[in-house]
Design an enzyme around this catalytic site. Sequence first.
Site, PDB file in Angstrom:
ATOM      1  N   HIS A 221       1.000  -1.556   0.048  1.00 50.36           N
ATOM      2  CA  HIS A 221       0.090   0.124  -0.136  1.00 50.36           C
ATOM      3  C   HIS A 221       0.854   1.301  -0.460  1.00 50.36           C
ATOM      4  O   HIS A 221      -0.005   2.355  -0.737  1.00 50.36           O
ATOM      5  CB  HIS A 221      -0.748   0.056   1.400  1.00 50.36           C
ATOM      6  CG  HIS A 221      -1.373   1.150   1.368  1.00 50.36           C
ATOM      7  ND1 HIS A 221      -0.797   2.326   1.955  1.00 50.36           N
ATOM      8  CD2 HIS A 221      -2.847   1.698   0.810  1.00 50.36           C
ATOM      9  CE1 HIS A 221      -2.258   3.286   2.238  1.00 50.36           C
ATOM     10  NE2 HIS A 221      -2.580   3.732   1.112  1.00 50.36           N
ATOM     11  N   ARG A 328     -12.261   5.553  -5.700  1.00 54.29           N
ATOM     12  CA  ARG A 328     -11.911   5.080  -4.430  1.00 54.29           C
ATOM     13  C   ARG A 328     -12.581   5.484  -3.334  1.00 54.29           C
ATOM     14  O   ARG A 328     -12.209   5.947  -2.365  1.00 54.29           O
ATOM     15  CB  ARG A 328     -10.903   4.150  -3.842  1.00 54.29           C
ATOM     16  CG  ARG A 328      -9.834   3.169  -5.123  1.00 54.29           C
ATOM     17  CD  ARG A 328      -8.102   3.259  -5.047  1.00 54.29           C
ATOM     18  NE  ARG A 328      -7.347   2.962  -5.747  1.00 54.29           N
ATOM     19  CZ  ARG A 328      -6.710   3.983  -6.311  1.00 54.29           C
ATOM     20  NH1 ARG A 328      -6.856   4.848  -5.787  1.00 54.29           N
ATOM     21  NH2 ARG A 328      -5.377   2.368  -7.121  1.00 54.29           N
ATOM     22  N   ARG A 364     -15.953   3.494  -7.998  1.00 56.93           N
ATOM     23  CA  ARG A 364     -15.836   2.109  -7.689  1.00 56.93           C
ATOM     24  C   ARG A 364     -16.456   1.668  -5.646  1.00 56.93           C
ATOM     25  O   ARG A 364     -16.299   3.177  -5.306  1.00 56.93           O
ATOM     26  CB  ARG A 364     -14.649   1.330  -7.008  1.00 56.93           C
ATOM     27  CG  ARG A 364     -14.396   0.039  -7.054  1.00 56.93           C
ATOM     28  CD  ARG A 364     -13.198  -0.676  -7.169  1.00 56.93           C
ATOM     29  NE  ARG A 364     -12.311  -0.157  -5.792  1.00 56.93           N
ATOM     30  CZ  ARG A 364     -11.187  -0.029  -5.479  1.00 56.93           C
ATOM     31  NH1 ARG A 364     -10.628  -0.718  -6.498  1.00 56.93           N
ATOM     32  NH2 ARG A 364     -10.803   0.827  -4.500  1.00 56.93           N
ATOM     33  N   GLU A 464     -10.147  -8.811 -11.424  1.00 56.02           N
ATOM     34  CA  GLU A 464      -9.434  -9.336 -10.331  1.00 56.02           C
ATOM     35  C   GLU A 464      -9.232 -10.502  -9.813  1.00 56.02           C
ATOM     36  O   GLU A 464      -8.395 -10.053  -9.163  1.00 56.02           O
ATOM     37  CB  GLU A 464      -9.639  -7.994  -9.539  1.00 56.02           C
ATOM     38  CG  GLU A 464     -10.595  -7.786  -8.434  1.00 56.02           C
ATOM     39  CD  GLU A 464     -11.007  -6.316  -7.540  1.00 56.02           C
ATOM     40  OE1 GLU A 464     -10.348  -5.819  -7.146  1.00 56.02           O
ATOM     41  OE2 GLU A 464     -12.061  -6.387  -7.592  1.00 56.02           O
ATOM     42  N   ASN A 487      -3.262  -5.723  -9.681  1.00 52.34           N
ATOM     43  CA  ASN A 487      -2.885  -5.304  -8.850  1.00 52.34           C
ATOM     44  C   ASN A 487      -3.699  -7.209  -8.461  1.00 52.34           C
ATOM     45  O   ASN A 487      -2.613  -8.130  -7.774  1.00 52.34           O
ATOM     46  CB  ASN A 487      -3.450  -4.319  -7.764  1.00 52.34           C
ATOM     47  CG  ASN A 487      -2.268  -3.543  -8.015  1.00 52.34           C
ATOM     48  OD1 ASN A 487      -1.761  -3.492  -9.160  1.00 52.34           O
ATOM     49  ND2 ASN A 487      -2.895  -2.374  -7.639  1.00 52.34           N
ATOM     50  N   ARG A 498       0.937 -10.057  -2.900  1.00 58.59           N
ATOM     51  CA  ARG A 498       1.685  -8.703  -3.419  1.00 58.59           C
ATOM     52  C   ARG A 498       2.029  -7.783  -2.104  1.00 58.59           C
ATOM     53  O   ARG A 498       3.119  -7.423  -2.513  1.00 58.59           O
ATOM     54  CB  ARG A 498       1.018  -8.142  -4.039  1.00 58.59           C
ATOM     55  CG  ARG A 498       0.094  -7.073  -3.486  1.00 58.59           C
ATOM     56  CD  ARG A 498      -0.800  -7.024  -4.730  1.00 58.59           C
ATOM     57  NE  ARG A 498      -2.558  -5.871  -3.955  1.00 58.59           N
ATOM     58  CZ  ARG A 498      -2.584  -5.346  -3.717  1.00 58.59           C
ATOM     59  NH1 ARG A 498      -1.508  -4.028  -4.299  1.00 58.59           N
ATOM     60  NH2 ARG A 498      -4.014  -4.735  -3.435  1.00 58.59           N
ATOM     61  N   CYS A 535      -7.205  -0.486 -14.311  1.00 56.02           N
ATOM     62  CA  CYS A 535      -6.775   0.512 -13.705  1.00 56.02           C
ATOM     63  C   CYS A 535      -5.518   0.143 -12.162  1.00 56.02           C
ATOM     64  O   CYS A 535      -5.478   1.461 -11.477  1.00 56.02           O
ATOM     65  CB  CYS A 535      -8.319   0.938 -12.909  1.00 56.02           C
ATOM     66  SG  CYS A 535      -9.005  -0.611 -11.909  1.00 56.02           S
TER      67      CYS A 535
END
Length: 608
Positions: A221, A328, A364, A464, A487, A498, A535
């Site tokens: 993050h 977001r 979103r 995703e 991601n 990740r 995105c």
Amino acid sequence: MTNSTKIKKLPAFSKRRRTGQSICPLDGVEIVREGTGVSPGIVIGRVFIYDTLLKTVPQYKICEEEVPAEQQRFLNAVQDTLHQFDVILDKAKDIFEGDPLSSLFDVYRHMLKGSRLIRGVCNRIKNAQINAEAAVQTEIAAIADVFATMNDSYISARIEDIRSVGAKIIRNLQSEAKEKKIHLPENAVIIANDLSAADTALLNLKKISAFVITGGSAQSHTALLARSLGMPAIVGIPDLMRIAQTGDIIIIDGTYGKVILCPTQENIDLYRKYRSDFLRWKRSLKRLRSQPSVTSDQVFIRLKGNIDLPHEVDFLLQTGVDGIGLIRSEYMFLNRRDMPGEDEQFEILRTIASRMEGKPITFRTFDVGGDKSPDILHTPKTENPALGLRGIRFALKTQGLLKMQFRAVLRACCFGDIQILLPMVTSVEEITTAKKLLAECAEELREKNIPLPDQMPRLGVMIETPAAALEVETLAGNCDFLSIGTNDLIQYTLAVDRTDSSVAPLFNPLHPSILKLLKRTADAANTAHIPVSICGEMASNHRYAAVLIGLGIHELSMPAINIPMVKERIRSLSLAETEHFANRLLSLCMPSDIVKTFNDFEEGARFY
């Protein structure tokens, strides 16, 4: 340095050589450490060691005469905490329909009314003659140790509840924590073991110049945040928290992952020059603002920006974007004691829409999970939040929250072109349920004579997960657009966390499976005649532009800071060469061969 941060054709300063490891960490002696650069740039600033509030609880002795007052200070904090829980539950009861939130707060109330925790803290203040914060922390640790030895899963699960309540009390005892203020020096370089989305929301980003995380990866993050803000960032320097002190002078080189603590004057002068060169290069990209994002053979590639908070629109507009590809919405909730209601969310969207002057906006819906779980929602603690109750799953379980967001968007659509994006969709049933709820919201607003747009907003889904990518033809036939979140798609497909530095090298956007899933998604969208965009992080890396365009994806959304570099790269490409390049990559099965071919293309090789 990772592919995601390497800068093509850097100016002369990119040829500078790294220096070796430093001598031992003595006061006033220059110390050099090297990690992984995850966001480029150079900063000369002052260290700020960031630790969680519970790790910095003050501990001090009090005299016997002060014990009654200290006990009362603790009890006052308990009452404040009880009141805060009551306020949160009252605001949430109409939103969380059928959710066991009230049961959780019943547990919390019991802990705060004559329980062992309360009695134990009061006794510790009296017997040990210590301050209330230290007594709370010590008592929580003691209770947790007892619970941990019990062979009962329910009792063991209560440990986190006890710690959560204790943390709330301590924050109310500490005035600086209660007001959620963290005082930073100007030009601060944050050094931390880890930073969650909630942690960074507490910080005054205007005073921060760079981040250094002792662990982490290029996809953590903090790395994503730093890149979105254009701040240098480095991960993977384990001992820096131990040797650095708040206030130390520090040099951060996010391009090469280099940290110089307590630098010599010679190095300060040298890096001032490097920084000047770097900023001069970045300024040279501003000339592209008024230039269209078209390939050399005049194929238009739409570039949009990602934002978390409304104030980011100002910076976004300076880059000449074609719209907002991702808002977001969960960032509206982080570190708040109450939830923004329908009216507040409507006003935020209306303001953004008016600023964008008709350019499309993608909103979103709330994406809970991982490090984005606001305290006020009290989502269940799980071993792996990435696989738990998140995205559309959470939204459909707590439909009141989703409908509140739907109503806010419907109202704001009268002021701009806003479309709705659903996260973490894995089946068509989730789309049909969301459509039904959206229609219900429109009818509720009509009954109140609240103005609505002539047409319902477009409804799209995030691709995703492997499930969504493999079912993409069906999903594309039941929605208005697709947006690929690379991601999570890479994380779930390759089974790589990740944020885990130990497996970070395995997080490979060019893995054959990822390229095939991207191609399948693009083909499904094009067959269904609906837009498809990316995105995720791949869109923001100018080196991946040729691959994505060649796979059939002609809309990219990214942090505003990356738009000039991506536009510059697009304008140097032709559609034909990107398609040949992508087909060449798809024909390869060894990741190492793909990486070599990719690097060859970036160095000028052609495949047609």
